[in-house]
Write an enzyme that holds these catalytic residues in place. Structure first.
Site, PDB file in Angstrom:
ATOM      1  N   LYS A  18      44.448  26.586  51.585  1.00 19.76           N
ATOM      2  CA  LYS A  18      43.857  26.244  50.285  1.00 19.76           C
ATOM      3  C   LYS A  18      43.257  27.486  49.604  1.00 19.76           C
ATOM      4  CE  LYS A  18      40.993  23.302  52.130  1.00 19.76           C
ATOM      5  NZ  LYS A  18      41.335  23.465  53.563  1.00 19.76           N
ATOM      6  N   ARG A  96      35.931  15.972  49.297  1.00 21.47           N
ATOM      7  CA  ARG A  96      36.232  15.935  50.725  1.00 21.47           C
ATOM      8  C   ARG A  96      35.894  14.586  51.339  1.00 21.47           C
ATOM      9  NH1 ARG A  96      35.903  21.793  52.095  1.00 21.47           N
ATOM     10  NH2 ARG A  96      36.234  21.960  54.311  1.00 21.47           N
ATOM     11  N   ARG A 135      41.540  34.803  61.160  1.00 20.92           N
ATOM     12  CA  ARG A 135      41.248  35.064  59.736  1.00 20.92           C
ATOM     13  C   ARG A 135      40.151  36.119  59.568  1.00 20.92           C
ATOM     14  NH1 ARG A 135      39.718  30.107  55.928  1.00 20.92           N
ATOM     15  NH2 ARG A 135      38.215  29.692  57.589  1.00 20.92           N
ATOM     16  N   ARG A 168      34.349  34.540  59.850  1.00 17.61           N
ATOM     17  CA  ARG A 168      33.383  33.471  59.570  1.00 17.61           C
ATOM     18  C   ARG A 168      32.795  32.917  60.858  1.00 17.61           C
ATOM     19  NH1 ARG A 168      36.244  29.619  55.155  1.00 17.61           N
ATOM     20  NH2 ARG A 168      35.384  28.052  56.575  1.00 17.61           N
ATOM     21  N   ARG A 179      36.036  20.875  63.086  1.00 21.88           N
ATOM     22  CA  ARG A 179      36.362  20.789  61.645  1.00 21.88           C
ATOM     23  C   ARG A 179      37.642  19.981  61.430  1.00 21.88           C
ATOM     24  NH1 ARG A 179      36.465  26.909  60.465  1.00 21.88           N
ATOM     25  NH2 ARG A 179      37.391  26.312  58.466  1.00 21.88           N
TER      26      ARG A 179
END
Ligand code: AP5
Length: 229
Positions: A18, A96, A135, A168, A179
């Protein structure tokens, strides 16, 4: 960009792409990316009241309560409305929950700003953990890289502003698993919510990054009737 503006919701599990595609769409169309995750992380970094309320939910891989998020987004959406007569935005990470989706519907109806499309990034679970644990992010502008799939020119350094990239706190294996479970429980019902609206478009989130962008632009061009330059 279409004269009537591009107004998108990006939907999909953590790691589906996203944020990566929001940046690409922003560059191609000029529509403003509004990432709830980036806004929340900035508030956590700055120690604001909002950040203090959000922090524990984010660190545990859960969702920040709807009333906090909806209040925050009402403020964010007022900005593009004031900036242009054809407001354009890309909602990355909002809504969400079904409660957030119905609050968004009411807000956009009040502002007379219909959505162009809801893009659902379809992705199997197996690659998502690798995508997120590999990431690297620029906390100053939200741009993301991946150690293997989308590396920066120099490891640990952003290609554009030359500043450091970080990982992160919620991109550890265990939090990513939580998550994904939160997505299945709270966010996946939005697929059914939007299915009957004519807005939902399925995008192959497992294709290569450039191929995903091409598919997204094709959907936008079909919806707006205007080719994106
Ligand atoms: P948020 O920041 O929104 O995180 P998320 O939804 O978990 O999504 P991610 O940013 O992890 O994934 P992405 O799909 O954007 O993937 P990306 O493009 O970076 O939210 C964080 C937290 O804030 C939530 O857990 C929650 O606590 C809270 N929150 C936020 N919004 C909220 C809301 N509305 N309500 C309540 N709480 C909220 O890609 C991932 C990696 O894969 C990158 O390294 C990228 O380079 C790579 N990649 C991307 N696409 C491809 C591809 N096609 N092929 C190969 N690699 C790819």
């Amino acid at each position: 960009m279409s004269a009537s503006g591009v107004r998108l919701v990006l939907l999909g599990p953590p790691g589906a792409g996203k944020g990566t595609q929001a940046k690409a769409i922003e560059e191609r169309t000029g529509a403003r990316q509004i990432s709830t995750g980036d806004i929340l992380r900035e508030n956590v970094r700055n120690g604001t009241d909002l950040g203090k309320r959000a922090r524990s939910f984010m660190e545990a891989g859960g969702l920040v309560p709807d009333d906090v998020i909806v209040g925050m987004m009402e403020g964010e959406l007022a900005a593009p409305v004031g900036a242009s007569d054809a407001p354009s935005f890309i909602l990355d990470g909002f809504p969400r929950t079904v409660g957030q989706a119905s609050a968004l519907d009411a807000l956009l109806a009040r502002l007379k700003l219909p959505l162009t499309a809801v893009l659902l990034f379809d992705a199997d679970r197996s690659p998502l953990v690798d995508r997120l644990t590999g990431r690297w992010t620029n906390p100053r502008n939200g741009r993301t890289y991946h150690a293997t799939f989308n590396p920066p020119k120099v490891a640990g350094v952003d290609d554009e502003d030359g500043g450091p990239l970080v990982q992160r706190h919620d991109d550890t294996h265990d939090v990513v698993v939580d998550r994904l479970a939160t997505y299945d429980e709270k966010t996946k019902p939005l697929v059914a919510y939007y299915a009957g609206t004519g807005l939902l478009a399925h995008i192959d989130g497992l294709a290569a990054i450039d191929a995903v962008t091409t598919e997204v632009i094709g959907v936008l061009d079909a919806r707006t009737g205007t080719p994106t330059p």
